[in-house]
Write an enzyme that holds these catalytic residues in place. Structure first.
Site, short mmCIF file in Angstrom:
data_model
loop_
_atom_site.label_atom_id
_atom_site.label_comp_id
_atom_site.label_asym_id
_atom_site.label_seq_id
_atom_site.Cartn_x
_atom_site.Cartn_y
_atom_site.Cartn_z
N PHE A 128 -89.74 -8.85 62.82
CA PHE A 128 -89.50 -10.26 62.50
C PHE A 128 -88.66 -10.33 61.23
O PHE A 128 -89.03 -9.73 60.21
CB PHE A 128 -90.81 -11.02 62.29
CG PHE A 128 -90.57 -12.49 62.02
CD1 PHE A 128 -90.30 -13.37 63.06
CD2 PHE A 128 -90.53 -12.98 60.71
CE1 PHE A 128 -90.04 -14.72 62.81
CE2 PHE A 128 -90.27 -14.32 60.45
CZ PHE A 128 -90.02 -15.19 61.51
N ASP A 214 -86.80 -4.66 54.78
CA ASP A 214 -87.31 -6.03 54.68
C ASP A 214 -88.74 -5.95 54.15
O ASP A 214 -89.67 -5.62 54.89
CB ASP A 214 -87.25 -6.69 56.06
CG ASP A 214 -87.81 -8.12 56.07
OD1 ASP A 214 -88.55 -8.48 55.14
OD2 ASP A 214 -87.52 -8.85 57.03
N LYS A 243 -91.84 -13.99 50.38
CA LYS A 243 -93.19 -14.56 50.48
C LYS A 243 -93.98 -14.69 49.18
O LYS A 243 -94.17 -15.80 48.69
CB LYS A 243 -94.00 -13.80 51.54
CG LYS A 243 -93.49 -14.13 52.95
CD LYS A 243 -94.47 -13.74 54.01
CE LYS A 243 -94.20 -14.46 55.31
NZ LYS A 243 -93.10 -13.90 56.12
#
Ligand SMILES: *Cc1c(COP(=O)(O)O)cnc(C)c1O
Length: 387
Positions: A128, A214, A243
């Site tokens: 993702f 990532d 995040k």
């Protein structure tokens, strides 16, 4: 309808949060073992971050990137040093507002590095990387692509953890970069197999391909290291973070080693809001607190208690992940045939927030500041829900 129906409705509305505890509009309390999807690593309403934000809110919010702001430069240096394991690397940082935007920056850098024709990016099935058109195509979940074709071209996917498949696909005349998560979070908390990242690094070096890692979900202490790639002893060419960077204040960052970062010239990339003083003040306070508390050690300690507790629940057949990014795999027989989503809903009713990234996996990502008592409480709630 006023909000677009992009998320399935939930039956609670949260009104307040402190540390690991959330309160809904009826005053009921919940243990938050999701942290807004690995975002509030310091817990809700962290006093140090709140103080930094409110003091910055009374001073200066936004001037645009047509002007420098001193907070952005400091944040960039701190990230550079954390990525270097405490040693400044002299890399460059672009500040954005989200994870997808951090990855967009990485993809644009890869295109600048490779040039037209050699602009392809390989990523993994099950990955993702975001919801913009390019990061959606990088996301290795073809069913998510269908409705939005044609997507930007130049993306291909290989099996996660399969070094031979990557070597076969990594045609250096076409491929500019490989983009990987060290642990696939949304894919169901799937760690890269031992040796994989090391192998990918060696392959990329051999073929002159950039390695983009990532760390949007895994970064900043959550997995028991500042960055999950550090556990493999490799250094990527580009690292993306978001995040937990602002403990809930929206901010993302793309770091690149110096010669890659300097491929961008004025006008190549930008953002109105990215790196604005308000968001940077939250991020600087968050990094300061994460460092003061030694975030990786918190994640390691609480993570081992949590993973042991989960492993002791009969209906859980496997616990995977590292630190405080854990996936509990349900044994469908012993879980009464319930899906992970059904179990997550039942847990919510019982006062425990977690989620189900895939059909048989529960994801647990509490704040790194979670106490052992809270971990024990969460394990006992989940064990009752699963009984
Ligand atoms: C959440 C996430 C993203 C996207 O971040 P947004 O802030 O939602 O755009 C990208 N990559 C990974 C690994 C993520 O977990």
């Amino acid at each position: 309808m006023s909000l677009m129906p992009t998320y399935a409705p939930a039956d609670v509305v949260f009104a307040e949060g402190h540390g690991t505890v959330l309160y809904d509009t009826e005053g009921r309390s919940y243990l938050d073992f999701l942290s807004g999807i690995a975002v509030t690593s310091l817990g809700h309403s962290n006093p140090a971050v709140a103080a930094a934000l409110s003091s910055q809110a009374a001073r200066l919010w936004h001037v645009s990137n047509l002007f420098e702001n001193e907070l952005a430069g400091r944040l960039a240096s701190e990230l550079d040093e954390l990525i270097g394991g405490g040693r400044p690397l002299g890399g460059g940082v672009f500040l954005a507002n989200s994870g997808a935007e951090a990855n967009e920056c990485a993809l644009k850098l890869a295109r600048k590095a490779g040039g037209r024709g050699r602009h392809h990016v390989l990523s993994a099935y099950g990955s993702f990387h975001g919801r913009t058109l390019a990061t959606l195509h990088a996301t290795g979940q073809p069913h998510k692509h269908e409705a939005f074709q044609p997507l930007p071209e130049g993306f291909a996917h290989v099996a996660f953890g399969d070094l031979e498949a990557l070597a076969a696909a990594a045609d250096a005349t076409k491929v500019a970069a490989v983009l990987l998560e060290p642990i696939q979070g949304e894919g169901g908390v799937i760690p890269a197999p031992p040796g994989y990242l090391e192998g990918v690094r060696a392959l990329c070096d051999e073929r002159g391909i950039l390695l983009i890692v990532d760390e949007i979900q895994t970064g900043l202490g959550r997995t028991g290291d500042w960055f999950a790639f550090q556990a493999a002893g490799v250094l990527p060419d580009i690292v993306t973070v978001a995040k937990s960077l602002g403990n809930g204040m929206p901010i993302g960052a793309c770091w690149a080693r110096a010669d890659v970062a300097s491929l961008f010239e004025p006008g190549d990339h930008g953002s109105t809001f990215g790196g604005q003083p308000l968001a940077c003040s939250a991020a600087l306070a968050t990094l300061g607190e994460l460092r003061r508390l030694d975030a990786p050690s918190l994640a390691r300690k609480a993570g081992s208690v949590l993973s042991e507790g989960l492993a002791g629940i009969d209906a859980i057949s496997e616990v995977r992940g590292r630190g405080l990014l854990l996936g509990a795999v349900l044994d469908s027989g012993r879980a009464g045939g319930r899906s992970a989503a059904e179990v997550a809903t039942a847990a919510l009713r019982a006062g425990l927030v977690l989620n189900a990234p895939s059909a048989d996996v529960l994801r647990l990502a509490p704040p790194l500041t979670v106490s052992v008592e809270e971990v024990d409480q969460a394990v006992s709630i989940l064990s009752e829900v699963l009984a």
